[in-house]
Design a protein around this motif. Structure first.
Motif, PDB file in Angstrom:
ATOM      1  N   GLN A   1       0.827  -1.201   0.000  1.00  0.00           N
ATOM      2  CA  GLN A   1       0.000   0.000   0.000  1.00  0.00           C
ATOM      3  C   GLN A   1       0.866   1.257   0.000  1.00  0.00           C
ATOM      4  O   GLN A   1       0.650   2.187  -0.787  1.00  0.00           O
ATOM      5  CB  GLN A   1      -0.919  -0.013   1.224  1.00  0.00           C
TER       6      GLN A   1
ATOM      7  N   LEU B   1       2.840   1.707  -3.411  1.00  0.00           N
ATOM      8  CA  LEU B   1       1.983   2.182  -4.498  1.00  0.00           C
ATOM      9  C   LEU B   1       1.671   3.670  -4.336  1.00  0.00           C
ATOM     10  O   LEU B   1       1.634   4.425  -5.310  1.00  0.00           O
ATOM     11  CB  LEU B   1       0.692   1.365  -4.551  1.00  0.00           C
TER      12      LEU B   1
ATOM     13  N   GLN C   1       0.973   5.293  -7.829  1.00  0.00           N
ATOM     14  CA  GLN C   1       0.218   4.287  -8.585  1.00  0.00           C
ATOM     15  C   GLN C   1      -1.235   4.225  -8.127  1.00  0.00           C
ATOM     16  O   GLN C   1      -2.023   3.461  -8.655  1.00  0.00           O
ATOM     17  CB  GLN C   1       0.868   2.915  -8.409  1.00  0.00           C
TER      18      GLN C   1
ATOM     19  N   TYR D   1      -4.914   2.309  -2.499  1.00  0.00           N
ATOM     20  CA  TYR D   1      -5.679   1.066  -2.450  1.00  0.00           C
ATOM     21  C   TYR D   1      -5.964   0.680  -1.001  1.00  0.00           C
ATOM     22  O   TYR D   1      -5.129   0.884  -0.121  1.00  0.00           O
ATOM     23  CB  TYR D   1      -4.893  -0.080  -3.106  1.00  0.00           C
TER      24      TYR D   1
ATOM     25  N   GLU E   1      -8.567  -4.419  -1.430  1.00  0.00           N
ATOM     26  CA  GLU E   1      -8.239  -4.365  -2.858  1.00  0.00           C
ATOM     27  C   GLU E   1      -6.890  -5.008  -3.163  1.00  0.00           C
ATOM     28  O   GLU E   1      -6.641  -5.439  -4.295  1.00  0.00           O
ATOM     29  CB  GLU E   1      -8.226  -2.910  -3.347  1.00  0.00           C
ATOM     30  N   LEU E   2      -6.031  -5.094  -2.150  1.00  0.00           N
ATOM     31  CA  LEU E   2      -4.687  -5.636  -2.354  1.00  0.00           C
ATOM     32  C   LEU E   2      -4.538  -7.077  -1.869  1.00  0.00           C
ATOM     33  O   LEU E   2      -3.513  -7.705  -2.115  1.00  0.00           O
ATOM     34  CB  LEU E   2      -3.657  -4.762  -1.623  1.00  0.00           C
TER      35      LEU E   2
ATOM     36  N   ALA F   1      -2.960 -10.110  -3.676  1.00  0.00           N
ATOM     37  CA  ALA F   1      -1.512 -10.244  -3.830  1.00  0.00           C
ATOM     38  C   ALA F   1      -0.903 -11.259  -2.872  1.00  0.00           C
ATOM     39  O   ALA F   1       0.249 -11.667  -3.046  1.00  0.00           O
ATOM     40  CB  ALA F   1      -0.837  -8.886  -3.633  1.00  0.00           C
TER      41      ALA F   1
ATOM     42  N   LEU G   1       2.101  -6.958  -9.097  1.00  0.00           N
ATOM     43  CA  LEU G   1       2.295  -5.614  -9.669  1.00  0.00           C
ATOM     44  C   LEU G   1       1.813  -5.564 -11.116  1.00  0.00           C
ATOM     45  O   LEU G   1       1.271  -4.549 -11.564  1.00  0.00           O
ATOM     46  CB  LEU G   1       3.768  -5.224  -9.581  1.00  0.00           C
TER      47      LEU G   1
ATOM     48  N   ARG H   1      -0.641  -7.293 -12.328  1.00  0.00           N
ATOM     49  CA  ARG H   1      -2.112  -7.243 -12.282  1.00  0.00           C
ATOM     50  C   ARG H   1      -2.607  -5.863 -11.874  1.00  0.00           C
ATOM     51  O   ARG H   1      -3.721  -5.464 -12.226  1.00  0.00           O
ATOM     52  CB  ARG H   1      -2.640  -8.305 -11.310  1.00  0.00           C
ATOM     53  N   LEU H   2      -1.763  -5.139 -11.133  1.00  0.00           N
ATOM     54  CA  LEU H   2      -2.106  -3.769 -10.752  1.00  0.00           C
ATOM     55  C   LEU H   2      -1.751  -2.771 -11.849  1.00  0.00           C
ATOM     56  O   LEU H   2      -1.941  -1.567 -11.684  1.00  0.00           O
ATOM     57  CB  LEU H   2      -1.365  -3.390  -9.457  1.00  0.00           C
ATOM     58  N   GLN H   3      -1.238  -3.301 -12.950  1.00  0.00           N
ATOM     59  CA  GLN H   3      -0.871  -2.493 -14.124  1.00  0.00           C
ATOM     60  C   GLN H   3       0.199  -1.448 -13.794  1.00  0.00           C
ATOM     61  O   GLN H   3       0.180  -0.325 -14.320  1.00  0.00           O
ATOM     62  CB  GLN H   3      -2.116  -1.833 -14.737  1.00  0.00           C
TER      63      GLN H   3
END
Length: 207
Positions: free
Chosen positions: A25, A28, A33, A36, A40-41, A44, A53, A55-57
């Motif tokens: 968190q 990001l 980024q 979140y 939401e995380l 992972a 990462l 998948r989190l684009q």
């Protein structure tokens, strides 16, 4: 006949959930980024960091992953071996079976985040995300570990806390035991061969 017990690390041997989520968190946010929530995380947990990462684009995955790993060390005070687990492992090594580890941590993460707990020497083989091209839920990491241990999948149990662990075990042809102390729920684990409420129940697997 049971010849090997293979362990996952995060959520199975080590209670790392808060450290992983807090460090991700923060990383990001620092890398702009996005902000979140832990929910939401949570996806992972149990997969390689670089896959999370992706998948989190995240654009610069390599650089951000390095910063995330460094941030994990800042939260090392949040990490601990699950209660009762160390004596269980110490008992298992006295039995006629082999112990191994299959984890989504990289080799360096094993050195930085697992070795300090002085448990590594109990395990004959440690397979990290650095050792195979495909990762959980693919069976390759578990199959590699069992191959090195010279144990057939049908003679092994993989203990983990995530659906990725379950899928990995099933695709490899091994039995799966759910570490409920890490998973906290049996939902989605209907395919588990064993549900372990507490670490000491691992010893029942070899009776």
């Amino acid at each position: 006949m049971l010849k090997a017990i293979i362990f996952d690390v995060d959520g199975t041997i080590l209670d790392t959930e808060q450290a992983i989520l807090q460090s991700l968190q923060r990383t990001l946010q620092q890398e702009q980024q996005g902000t979140y929530s832990f929910d939401e995380l949570r996806f992972a947990l149990g997969i390689p960091g670089k896959v999370a990462l992706q998948r989190l684009q995240v654009r610069e995955i390599e650089a951000v992953h390095q910063k995330w790993c460094a941030a994990m060390l800042d939260f090392s005070h949040e990490v601990a071996v699950f209660a009762e687990l160390k004596p269980v492992i110490q008992t298992l090594v006295t039995k006629p079976l082999q112990l191994g580890i299959v984890t989504s941590k990289t080799r360096q993460e094993i050195v930085d985040e697992f070795d300090p707990f002085s448990l590594s020497h109990y395990f004959r083989q440690v397979i990290s995300a650095s050792d195979t091209k495909k990762h959980k839920p693919h069976p390759d990491p578990l199959l590699k570990c069992l191959d090195l241990l010279e144990v057939a999948p049908k003679d092994a149990i993989y203990i983990g806390d995530s659906k990725y662990d379950l899928q990995c075990a099933k695709q490899a042809g091994a039995k799966f035991a759910l570490a409920l102390w890490g998973a906290k729920t049996t939902n989605g684990f209907e395919g588990a061969d064993f549900i372990l409420q507490r670490p000491e129940e691992i010893l029942q697997l070899i009776e």
